[in-house]
Design a protein around this motif. Structure first.
Motif, PDB file in Angstrom:
ATOM      1  N   VAL A 113       0.844  -1.193   0.000  1.00 17.65           N
ATOM      2  CA  VAL A 113       0.000   0.000   0.000  1.00 17.65           C
ATOM      3  C   VAL A 113       0.882   1.246   0.000  1.00 17.65           C
ATOM      4  O   VAL A 113       2.079   1.192   0.295  1.00 17.65           O
ATOM      5  N   LEU A 115       1.142   4.901   1.802  1.00 17.71           N
ATOM      6  CA  LEU A 115       0.642   5.569   3.004  1.00 17.71           C
ATOM      7  C   LEU A 115      -0.255   6.757   2.667  1.00 17.71           C
ATOM      8  O   LEU A 115      -1.341   6.900   3.238  1.00 17.71           O
ATOM      9  N   VAL A 119      -3.547   5.520   1.105  1.00 14.03           N
ATOM     10  CA  VAL A 119      -4.450   4.990   2.132  1.00 14.03           C
ATOM     11  C   VAL A 119      -5.074   6.126   2.934  1.00 14.03           C
ATOM     12  O   VAL A 119      -6.280   6.144   3.195  1.00 14.03           O
ATOM     13  N   SER A 129       0.222   1.071   7.844  1.00 15.20           N
ATOM     14  CA  SER A 129       0.578   1.339   6.448  1.00 15.20           C
ATOM     15  C   SER A 129       1.884   2.109   6.290  1.00 15.20           C
ATOM     16  O   SER A 129       2.355   2.302   5.168  1.00 15.20           O
ATOM     17  N   GLN A 133       3.289  -1.729   3.945  1.00  9.77           N
ATOM     18  CA  GLN A 133       2.703  -3.061   4.040  1.00  9.77           C
ATOM     19  C   GLN A 133       1.514  -3.012   4.987  1.00  9.77           C
ATOM     20  O   GLN A 133       1.573  -2.382   6.044  1.00  9.77           O
ATOM     21  N   LEU A 134       0.434  -3.690   4.588  1.00  5.93           N
ATOM     22  CA  LEU A 134      -0.768  -3.708   5.409  1.00  5.93           C
ATOM     23  C   LEU A 134      -1.244  -5.141   5.581  1.00  5.93           C
ATOM     24  O   LEU A 134      -1.245  -5.921   4.620  1.00  5.93           O
ATOM     25  N   PRO A 173      -7.727  -5.613   4.799  1.00  5.38           N
ATOM     26  CA  PRO A 173      -6.588  -4.947   4.151  1.00  5.38           C
ATOM     27  C   PRO A 173      -6.656  -4.963   2.629  1.00  5.38           C
ATOM     28  O   PRO A 173      -6.243  -4.000   1.980  1.00  5.38           O
ATOM     29  N   GLN A 175      -6.503  -1.657   0.276  1.00  5.74           N
ATOM     30  CA  GLN A 175      -5.564  -1.573  -0.845  1.00  5.74           C
ATOM     31  C   GLN A 175      -6.286  -1.214  -2.143  1.00  5.74           C
ATOM     32  O   GLN A 175      -5.832  -0.365  -2.916  1.00  5.74           O
ATOM     33  N   GLN A 208      -7.426   2.610  -2.028  1.00  2.44           N
ATOM     34  CA  GLN A 208      -6.500   3.706  -1.775  1.00  2.44           C
ATOM     35  C   GLN A 208      -6.469   4.659  -2.969  1.00  2.44           C
ATOM     36  O   GLN A 208      -6.620   4.244  -4.123  1.00  2.44           O
TER      37      GLN A 208
END
Length: 207
Positions: free
Chosen positions: A84, A86, A89, A131, A135-136, A184, A188, A191
């Motif tokens: 993802v 940041l 998101v 995030s 990585q989420l 998640p 993703q 976003q």
């Protein structure tokens, strides 16, 4: 100018959210409320389950049994990571659609003490905090919850969650752990990524 100002405000809001998550944390991410009873699954019980598959908590065992998935499927789904951005998101979660999404996603699972009053802020905080490294995962979101969360099935709420995956059969379409598995991936997919810069074509000569 307005775009820069909006980006600055979003960055400030994101940093405030991260500060909230850094200052607070919970060792009780799931408190299962049924009628007058409350069963708690601690962070350490989840960590043990994620690390080696061992289930040491009766409430977690019951939650898995009622999820519609096997323990291995829940473990794999909740530890799977998604790439993802940041800012992407954050843009989504602070947008009108994002606010609506967070409100829906806390249908029956929300802060134990303040309930729906702080549900959007608390879940958004956890998602954004996880995030930061790009990585989420479900496990990461759960680990970053700033306060105790409860799944309420006691009259005020029916205990069902809106799982972000259409076409699932019951109880996969409403169970908490099934909801965690797909959360998640849904973030993703929604976003709002920064637009790619426009690269002008090179100037061609007259000959």
């Amino acid at each position: 100018m307005f775009k820069r100002l909006a980006a600055g405000l979003l960055a400030g809001a994101t940093l405030s959210t991260l500060a909230l998550a850094a200052e607070a944390g919970t060792s009780r991410p799931v408190r299962w409320k049924t009628g007058g009873a409350v069963w708690t699954t601690t962070s350490s019980a989840f960590k043990t389950f994620f690390d080696d598959g061992e289930i040491t908590d009766r409430a977690l065992s019951q939650g898995i049994a009622e999820s519609g998935w096997t323990a291995d499927e829940i473990r794999e789904g909740m530890t799977k990571t998604y790439d993802v951005d940041l800012i992407g998101v954050s843009r989504f979660l602070y947008s009108e659609d994002g606010e609506k999404f967070l409100d829906e996603q806390t249908n029956s699972y929300y802060p134990y003490w303040m309930k729906k009053k702080t549900a959007v802020v608390a879940l958004r905080s956890a998602i954004i905090a996880d995030s930061v490294d790009g990585q989420l995962s479900s496990a990461g979101i759960l680990d970053n919850l700033p306060v105790d969360f409860a799944l309420a099935d006691n009259g005020a709420s029916d205990g069902s969650q809106i799982v972000c995956k259409p076409g699932l059969d019951a109880p996969r379409d409403t169970s908490l752990l099934s909801w965690y598995v797909f959360l998640p991936a849904c973030v993703q997919a929604n976003q709002i990524l920064p637009a790619e810069p426009v690269r002008p074509e090179p100037v061609r000569g007259l000959w």
